[in-house]
Enzyme design. Sequence first.
Site, PDB file in Angstrom:
ATOM      1  N   HIS A 106      10.431   4.961  15.155  1.00  0.00           N
ATOM      2  CA  HIS A 106      10.762   3.592  15.566  1.00  0.00           C
ATOM      3  C   HIS A 106       9.447   2.831  15.529  1.00  0.00           C
ATOM      4  O   HIS A 106       8.389   3.413  15.811  1.00  0.00           O
ATOM      5  CB  HIS A 106      11.252   3.498  17.006  1.00  0.00           C
ATOM      6  CG  HIS A 106      12.459   4.300  17.344  1.00  0.00           C
ATOM      7  ND1 HIS A 106      12.397   5.612  17.711  1.00  0.00           N
ATOM      8  CD2 HIS A 106      13.763   3.948  17.406  1.00  0.00           C
ATOM      9  CE1 HIS A 106      13.623   6.052  17.982  1.00  0.00           C
ATOM     10  NE2 HIS A 106      14.479   5.063  17.797  1.00  0.00           N
ATOM     11  N   ASP A 109       7.161   3.457  18.392  1.00  0.00           N
ATOM     12  CA  ASP A 109       6.634   4.814  18.585  1.00  0.00           C
ATOM     13  C   ASP A 109       5.221   4.857  18.021  1.00  0.00           C
ATOM     14  O   ASP A 109       4.372   5.615  18.488  1.00  0.00           O
ATOM     15  CB  ASP A 109       7.427   5.876  17.790  1.00  0.00           C
ATOM     16  CG  ASP A 109       8.886   5.937  18.169  1.00  0.00           C
ATOM     17  OD1 ASP A 109       9.219   5.583  19.305  1.00  0.00           O
ATOM     18  OD2 ASP A 109       9.692   6.364  17.303  1.00  0.00           O
TER      19      ASP A 109
HETATM   20  C1  XLS Z   1      19.422   8.092  20.427  1.00  0.00           C
HETATM   21  C2  XLS Z   1      19.274   8.142  18.987  1.00  0.00           C
HETATM   22  C3  XLS Z   1      17.949   7.634  18.462  1.00  0.00           C
HETATM   23  C4  XLS Z   1      18.073   7.324  16.986  1.00  0.00           C
HETATM   24  C5  XLS Z   1      17.035   6.418  16.458  1.00  0.00           C
HETATM   25  O1  XLS Z   1      20.335   8.673  21.012  1.00  0.00           O
HETATM   26  O2  XLS Z   1      19.532   9.436  18.549  1.00  0.00           O
HETATM   27  O3  XLS Z   1      16.940   8.553  18.723  1.00  0.00           O
HETATM   28  O4  XLS Z   1      18.088   8.490  16.232  1.00  0.00           O
HETATM   29  O5  XLS Z   1      17.037   5.184  17.083  1.00  0.00           O
END
Ligand code: XLS
Length: 441
Positions: A106, A109
């Site tokens: 993200h 991140d």
């Molecule tokens: C959350 C999601 C997230 C997505 C990316 O539950 O799995 O981690 O994979 O935003």
Amino acid sequence: MIITGTKEYFKGIGAIKFEGKESDNPLAYKYYDADRVVAGKTMREHFKFAMAYWHTLCNTGGDPFGPGTKIYPWSTNSDPNRAAREKADAAFEFITKMGFDYYCFHDFDLVDEAPTLLESERRIQKITTYLAEKQNASGVKLLWGTANCFSHPRYMNGAATNPDFNVVARAGAQIKIALDTTIALQGENYVFWGGREGYMSLLNTNMKRELDHMGRFLNMAKDYARNNGFKGNFFIEPKPMEPSKHQYDFDCATVIGFLREYDLDKDFKINIEVNHATLAQHTMQHELQIAANAGMLGSIDANRGDYQNGWDTDQFPNNILETTEAMLVFLKAGGLQGGGINFDAKIRRNSTDLEDIFLGHIGGADIFARALLIADKIRSVSPYEELLAKRYNSFDTGKGRAFESGELNFKDLYTIAQENGEVALQSGKQELFENIVNQYI
Ligand code: XLS
Ligand code: NI
Ligand code: NI
């Protein structure tokens, strides 16, 4: 080739190698043998294993009952741009030691969000340049990028589906920057997970309007990315709830309906997560099959839920039966379209050794490798495929075939049934199918 920064973060751990199932070395693969060919492709090509930035490098283990337990030696620098570079160093050291080829992130991140949008964009651009260098040096690639449009308080009522247009615009700006980043890093795909695209109460929600906004928003994002040279896939990642009570991207079937309604089905596929499937009361293999039916089996977020407590626990996958059944669908579908296997999984709060991050990923890669080998055997040497085909062989010839090709009308069914008399029972043989799977595990 292992790529470290100025500092080595995972000291004492070298490249993780395949040693086979007789090995007692916890820091070796028992089943994942990257260059081994299974069903016409190497394991590396089948899986495209990816590290998830957020769980692996950002999550320090906090839960609603207490703070994080892990003190990571990277990103302790008070200068956010330097901290981001340290984290990137740790990321590439980890990925290259694992022998993985991909990562996912993200936007925030990579670097902490700044007080203003402009400053955030500058920070992201800086770390993007650095990541591009690391990619070049290592050969590691970006499987997908995404934007975190769910953590900041401004998104508490949703991002693209927020009732306030100004928040929708803000989400658009953030996703534009995340798309620019993904394109700059030659990302192969872009993911939309609508964490707060949904509602807490229908009483204060105009659902139709919110869904129309999401359809328009995704079309705008797609057009922007395409006009700026993005050739990859867009993925929607379904999840039925958490953090919202009800999320619009509930499950694969719901998402496929949405994509078709808003004319997005040519550009979008699905990123399926094990623990989201189970939250939606489905099995992972069910979700994979639904996506495969629509030609939208794009990518996998690998993890597992807890079958007693229910929520999104994001544990590393280790259920051989579940993964084998998933790999049967995976192989039959011809693999993933553009995506890979991203470990959207985190080590437990009380797993506090740096080594534990390796152990989690090694176990995850091994379970997929082992399941792939088993599923391939089941498909190629057991009577499984034949037994399955046999259940439908009344459609292969005669009237059944005429039905499938649209040559019969409804009255024909009536006539055929009158002529047949009572039909003989055909056993579903579920126990036999289950025994075959067990035999090959
Ligand atoms: C959350 C999601 C997230 C997505 C990316 O539950 O799995 O981690 O994979 O935003
Ligand atoms: Ni996910
Ligand atoms: Ni998840």
